[in-house]
Write an enzyme that holds these catalytic residues in place. Sequence first.
Site, mmCIF file in Angstrom:
data_model
loop_
_atom_site.group_PDB
_atom_site.id
_atom_site.type_symbol
_atom_site.label_atom_id
_atom_site.label_comp_id
_atom_site.label_asym_id
_atom_site.label_seq_id
_atom_site.Cartn_x
_atom_site.Cartn_y
_atom_site.Cartn_z
ATOM 1 N N GLU A 1 67.158 83.085 68.990
ATOM 2 C CA GLU A 1 68.361 82.293 68.950
ATOM 3 C C GLU A 1 69.406 83.362 68.447
ATOM 4 O O GLU A 1 69.581 83.842 67.332
ATOM 5 C CB GLU A 1 68.471 80.910 68.123
ATOM 6 C CG GLU A 1 69.396 80.304 67.982
ATOM 7 C CD GLU A 1 69.675 79.122 67.018
ATOM 8 O OE1 GLU A 1 70.428 78.043 67.038
ATOM 9 O OE2 GLU A 1 69.196 79.381 65.773
ATOM 10 N N ASP B 1 64.903 82.309 64.556
ATOM 11 C CA ASP B 1 66.199 81.522 64.195
ATOM 12 C C ASP B 1 67.522 82.473 63.811
ATOM 13 O O ASP B 1 67.540 83.114 63.344
ATOM 14 C CB ASP B 1 66.058 80.457 62.896
ATOM 15 C CG ASP B 1 67.223 79.558 62.627
ATOM 16 O OD1 ASP B 1 67.546 78.974 63.407
ATOM 17 O OD2 ASP B 1 67.855 79.617 61.495
#
Length: 608
Positions: free
Chosen positions: A302, A265
């Site tokens: 990400e 993330d």
Amino acid sequence: MEQINVLQRGIGVNFTDTGEASINIWAPEKQNVEVLVNDTNRIALHKTEIGYWQLVTDKIRPGDEYKLVLDDQQVFPDPASASQPRGPHKGSEAIDIAGYEWTDNTWENIPVKEYIIYELHTGTFSSEGTFEGIEKKLDYLKELGITAIEIMPMAQFSGARNWGYDGVYPFAVQNSYGGANALKKLINECHRKGLAVILDVVYNHLGPEGNYLSVFGPYFTNKYSTPWGSAINFDDAWCDGVRRYFIENVLMWFRDFHIDALRMDAVHAIKDFSPSHILEDMRKYVDELMVKSGQRHYLIIESDLNDTRFIDTVKNRGYGMDAQWTDEFHHSLRVATGQVQHGYYADFEGLPHLAKAYQDAYVYNGIYSTHRKKTFGNKTSRYPGWQFIVFSQNHDQVGNRMLGERTSQLVSFEMCKLMVAAVMVSPYIPLLFMGEEYSESNPFLYFVSHTDADLVEAVREGRKAEFSEFHEKGEAPDPQSEDTFNRSKLQWDLIELEPHATMLKYYRTLIQLRKSDSVFSSLERGGLETHVDEQREILILKRTVNNARRVCLMNFSKQIQNVRIDEDSSFWKIFDSAAPEWNGNSTASETLDRNLTIQPESILIYAG
């Protein structure tokens, strides 16, 4: 940092082949560390030179509850706990993290370029809200055409309701989902059915409730500020122990849980100016593990930096990540469908930028960004298509809307079909968000279940501030309410009803075309052309691979459009999103005529 043994977990409480507990706790600035077993026996640990407290003992057995006593007064769960059966504030459970009777010995991870990803949230994917609930739907996902499921984070968090990005025990599997063995059982079954498993992990911050890492050592640093407060300490004093903590976590998921890929993330929020970036070190250790285990694992990120250093090889002085989420394709697609250009959408121009995303992956690849007020990004021309993951929706882009509306509630049935087709014909890896394949009508809202009243109120206020950038009006659903969570659950009975049943069949057919067609299954980017008619809202995508050519005509307008095509007539129609079988009324030519009529909000695909 000392060398890490990639073949076994080296921190926390682990069990040897002889059944003894091997304990290794990092608390570099403490004067005394003990283990309190079952609230009765206290066992003293011995300090080493680099801040670890260690012992091998037969006084702890699998299933025992234990806590750590710091300097004879502070008592906390183990920060490297592998199980928190009573939540983040109670004692840790000693478990044999390497112990499980796997039957997936013949499984080989599929090439990442063959991934068709299905992102899901464990708590809302099924009525059970558990790993077992996911397991019951694996045949459905296989029939849909999915090759890899991506599970949103499930590191232990407070309560039973959370997106997962508030995890505070990175090594412990959320108790309300079923815990470690239930996750292993799910992964084992996925592999038996030929599905790869991606796990979403968070290495840029920890959640706010039950986060006791700072009492053990300098896990955080004030050198940098992040949206969640002090940054994780990857490059300040005592950072070696922190770096090892997260590298051990990566290795555990691959080695002990047989996870096939990690999705990391928001790595742009990882602050690290070490000579070797933490992601690069993770890459090196994973490479070592793969050599020794013979298994293949992927690291997916990400990032919103549009910096190819993340996905370049370590040999080329990159960080060696295998692939990344590519939000700018999504943003361009959204604006092309009429999404209001508020917030970060203000930087995107619809079809011209969608065409650029097809060509360049990054829209901002060294051009000026009005939103950021600077020149942004770099070129991607030498990177293959499989290093970029695209989507028409995901948990962020749905759940970070104030009312959590899915695409099916924002655009027409026809536009939904066009949007997913735009993803599937791209030279990138496609990702679906759970429920989109049958036009789920329930929202996917933001939800938490914190026990601290002040924290709950802070979350509510934070959400309000976030929506102000998008000029949203009204009140956001209460993230703490159980009703908010329940409203976000999938409605599986819809797949038997119209128009949901037709949409599901449409997705299955489109995914099968993606997998079976020699052009669309190839992620070669070289033979790609785009042509845009902004006034009529037409985008033509042409892809050529090994002399096979596909022409995709996309009409984003709400009117029938006549399009002139500069191709010969030796093309035949292979897909029409407005065909009667998909509830449309198209009568498009079976061959590629120079003058074609395209239905509103639809795509025509011709092969030649």
